[in-house]
Design a protein around this motif. Structure first.
Motif, PDB file in Angstrom:
ATOM      1  N   VAL A 149      61.819  33.204  46.161  1.00 28.17           N
ATOM      2  CA  VAL A 149      62.157  32.267  44.942  1.00 28.17           C
ATOM      3  C   VAL A 149      63.064  31.055  45.027  1.00 28.17           C
ATOM      4  O   VAL A 149      62.769  29.970  44.626  1.00 28.17           O
ATOM      5  N   ARG A 150      64.144  31.082  46.058  1.00 27.91           N
ATOM      6  CA  ARG A 150      64.728  30.120  46.344  1.00 27.91           C
ATOM      7  C   ARG A 150      64.078  29.083  46.925  1.00 27.91           C
ATOM      8  O   ARG A 150      64.078  27.727  46.451  1.00 27.91           O
ATOM      9  N   VAL A 151      63.120  29.417  48.085  1.00 25.94           N
ATOM     10  CA  VAL A 151      62.310  28.392  48.687  1.00 25.94           C
ATOM     11  C   VAL A 151      61.445  27.731  47.694  1.00 25.94           C
ATOM     12  O   VAL A 151      61.073  26.505  47.597  1.00 25.94           O
ATOM     13  N   TYR A 152      60.701  28.485  46.888  1.00 23.68           N
ATOM     14  CA  TYR A 152      59.580  28.003  45.951  1.00 23.68           C
ATOM     15  C   TYR A 152      60.430  27.201  44.727  1.00 23.68           C
ATOM     16  O   TYR A 152      60.009  26.006  44.609  1.00 23.68           O
ATOM     17  N   HIS A 153      61.525  27.514  44.194  1.00 20.17           N
ATOM     18  CA  HIS A 153      62.286  26.638  43.442  1.00 20.17           C
ATOM     19  C   HIS A 153      62.346  25.296  43.852  1.00 20.17           C
ATOM     20  O   HIS A 153      62.258  24.219  43.369  1.00 20.17           O
TER      21      HIS A 153
ATOM     22  N   VAL B 202      58.171  38.897  41.445  1.00 19.73           N
ATOM     23  CA  VAL B 202      59.584  38.226  41.369  1.00 19.73           C
ATOM     24  C   VAL B 202      60.189  37.767  40.133  1.00 19.73           C
ATOM     25  O   VAL B 202      61.069  37.146  39.982  1.00 19.73           O
ATOM     26  N   LEU B 205      63.725  37.687  39.242  1.00 15.35           N
ATOM     27  CA  LEU B 205      64.457  36.634  40.219  1.00 15.35           C
ATOM     28  C   LEU B 205      64.148  35.166  39.534  1.00 15.35           C
ATOM     29  O   LEU B 205      64.961  34.366  39.538  1.00 15.35           O
ATOM     30  N   LEU B 206      62.797  34.954  39.223  1.00 12.83           N
ATOM     31  CA  LEU B 206      62.620  33.516  38.482  1.00 12.83           C
ATOM     32  C   LEU B 206      63.319  33.316  37.426  1.00 12.83           C
ATOM     33  O   LEU B 206      63.842  32.236  37.214  1.00 12.83           O
ATOM     34  N   ASP B 209      66.787  32.436  38.226  1.00 10.68           N
ATOM     35  CA  ASP B 209      67.022  31.266  39.130  1.00 10.68           C
ATOM     36  C   ASP B 209      66.595  29.943  38.383  1.00 10.68           C
ATOM     37  O   ASP B 209      67.188  29.028  38.840  1.00 10.68           O
ATOM     38  N   MET B 210      65.503  30.064  37.546  1.00 11.27           N
ATOM     39  CA  MET B 210      64.884  28.906  37.413  1.00 11.27           C
ATOM     40  C   MET B 210      65.748  27.802  36.266  1.00 11.27           C
ATOM     41  O   MET B 210      65.222  26.674  36.102  1.00 11.27           O
ATOM     42  N   ALA B 214      67.735  23.152  41.328  1.00 11.31           N
ATOM     43  CA  ALA B 214      67.417  23.627  42.737  1.00 11.31           C
ATOM     44  C   ALA B 214      68.119  22.499  43.805  1.00 11.31           C
ATOM     45  O   ALA B 214      67.852  22.686  45.184  1.00 11.31           O
ATOM     46  N   MET B 221      68.976  22.421  52.728  1.00 11.23           N
ATOM     47  CA  MET B 221      67.750  22.576  53.398  1.00 11.23           C
ATOM     48  C   MET B 221      67.656  21.136  54.260  1.00 11.23           C
ATOM     49  O   MET B 221      67.119  21.185  55.444  1.00 11.23           O
TER      50      MET B 221
END
Lengths: 240, 240
Positions: A149-153, B202, B205-206, B209-210, B214, B221
């Motif tokens: 989810v983190r990378v997706y976001h 997920v 989690l989405l 988080d969303m 981000a 990263m």
DNA sequence: CGCGAAACGTCAATGGCGTTGGCATAAGGT
DNA sequence: ACCTTATGCCAACGCCATTGACGTTTCGCG
């Protein structure tokens, strides 16, 4: 509410306009895209769209609740085009890269439309399909749910954010766009080394680089630091 | 051209308006910021700004060539506030992170204004100062010119792009913003595992988080994969 | 085959917008 | 104290999105 919007699937009677045009959501959206390309991002108006379709402007309110609704529909069409014909290869990193570049490119193909839609969440089918594909790649690569989810976001927001940013400069009126592009040459390249030593030191490189999109480079940097093992490397700094 | 715009420094006569207000570029920009905050990003209009200032709308054309000019001036003020009081610590990675978060935060403090300005290049003094600082950090860290420019470009565009994206959702009218935030709960969390296995897996989690930005994660990263040695690691994929 | 309901296009109007040209006046240098 | 002119004001133009009432066409149903 005197003008209820009927969903496209429930639409049964198609009555041609004065000029003989038969309307549909799809025709309206495609016409709007064409108008945006031809007249710039400020060139889309209900009145002009009506004229282009050979219909009274108010007719469009039979199809969309307002101009915002129309905007979301345009955005959905763009994402749909990005995903059209895509297939994974099995290499998750290469696939993600390909997907990101596709989405970015699809938006930039219609910069004037992208400006209006790239920062909206439509929740429509094409958007969902893209999200499912991305999460599938990450989970297939072995990312545990949290990290997927983190990378997706980060991935999807960065892609849309760059699409919006890059589209914005492409969508500027020709004159303003040239002015922006020449800004690096006209302003930055002329700064004195005394007052701005670092800009001056790399000025030619800036002039050469700054008019291309940084998205591919940024995407590669993001993908390079993502790995399904040892995700805690970045995990400790994941929120403000 | 019946209404030449006089630069702020060359302005000599200050004639109060009917209501006794003495105008200035700065007062106009600050009032515009306040109006944007109070009435939303569509709430800024020359007419309303005129009323808020106690002046005739057309008077503003003595100070700005048009609403676009005013927009750029607002953007310059935002960047200025981001850099205000910043000092490097000597740790280039931490400094870049701090700088990125500052710029991002400054824009998000005025989301309605950020939406209008984040994707514009003003070439004005505050913008240049920020660029000089970033390049200074990278070159000081030992990045050779080419790589400094590449990382700088990815860094600044990503920061502004996220600022624009995140500002856009904050700037939505309250009702639309709520709708967007609840989209994850209302749409994504209800998808069937049969048709959308990865989203379904997920979904909680989405939902969690969303609705946060981000940007911090994406920034980390990006910074994690940037290093002044061995830059060729990403170098081969730096353009489309 | 024909009828009635309602889907859908059109018309006219409302209130907002950015921008402009002409005009009056007060501010500042002299 | 005067003259120039910067600067604020007024009125108007042609756009814009949206709405409510109206008329006509279309389709399901008998």
């Amino acid at each position: 509410m005197p003008k209820p919007v009927v969903s496209e699937s429930a639409r049964r009677r198609r009555r041609p306009t004065k000029n003989g045009v038969v309307l549909s959501e799809d025709l309206i959206v495609r016409t709007a895209l064409r108008m945006l390309r031809e007249h710039g991002s400020a060139g889309l108006s209900v009145r002009r769209l009506g004229i282009a379709l050979g219909a009274d402007p108010s007719t469009l309110y039979r199809y969309f609740a307002g101009i915002d609704d129309l905007t979301l529909a345009i955005g959905d069409m763009l994402i749909g085009r990005a995903m059209d014909g895509w297939h994974g290869t099995g290499d998750w990193r290469a696939d993600l890269r390909e997907l990101g570049l596709r989405i970015h490119a699809a938006y930039l193909e219609h910069p004037q439309a992208a400006v209006l839609t790239a920062s909206r969440i439509s929740g429509k089918s094409h958007e969902i399909a893209a999200d499912e594909a991305i999460l599938g790649l990450l989970r297939g690569a072995g990312f545990p749910g949290r990290d997927a989810v983190r990378v997706y976001h980060a991935f999807i927001d960065m892609t849309l954010a760059f699409a919006a940013l890059d589209a914005a400069s492409l969508a500027l009126p020709e004159q303003a766009r040239r002015a922006d592009e020449e800004m690096w040459q006209a302003t930055y390249a002329r700064l004195s080394p005394a007052t701005h030593p670092n800009i001056a030191a790399v000025a030619p490189l800036l002039v050469a680089d700054m008019n291309d999109s940084a998205y591919p480079a940024a995407l590669d940097m993001l993908l390079a630091s993502a790995a399904p093992w040892d995700c805690e490397r970045n995990g400790s700094a994941g929120d403000e």
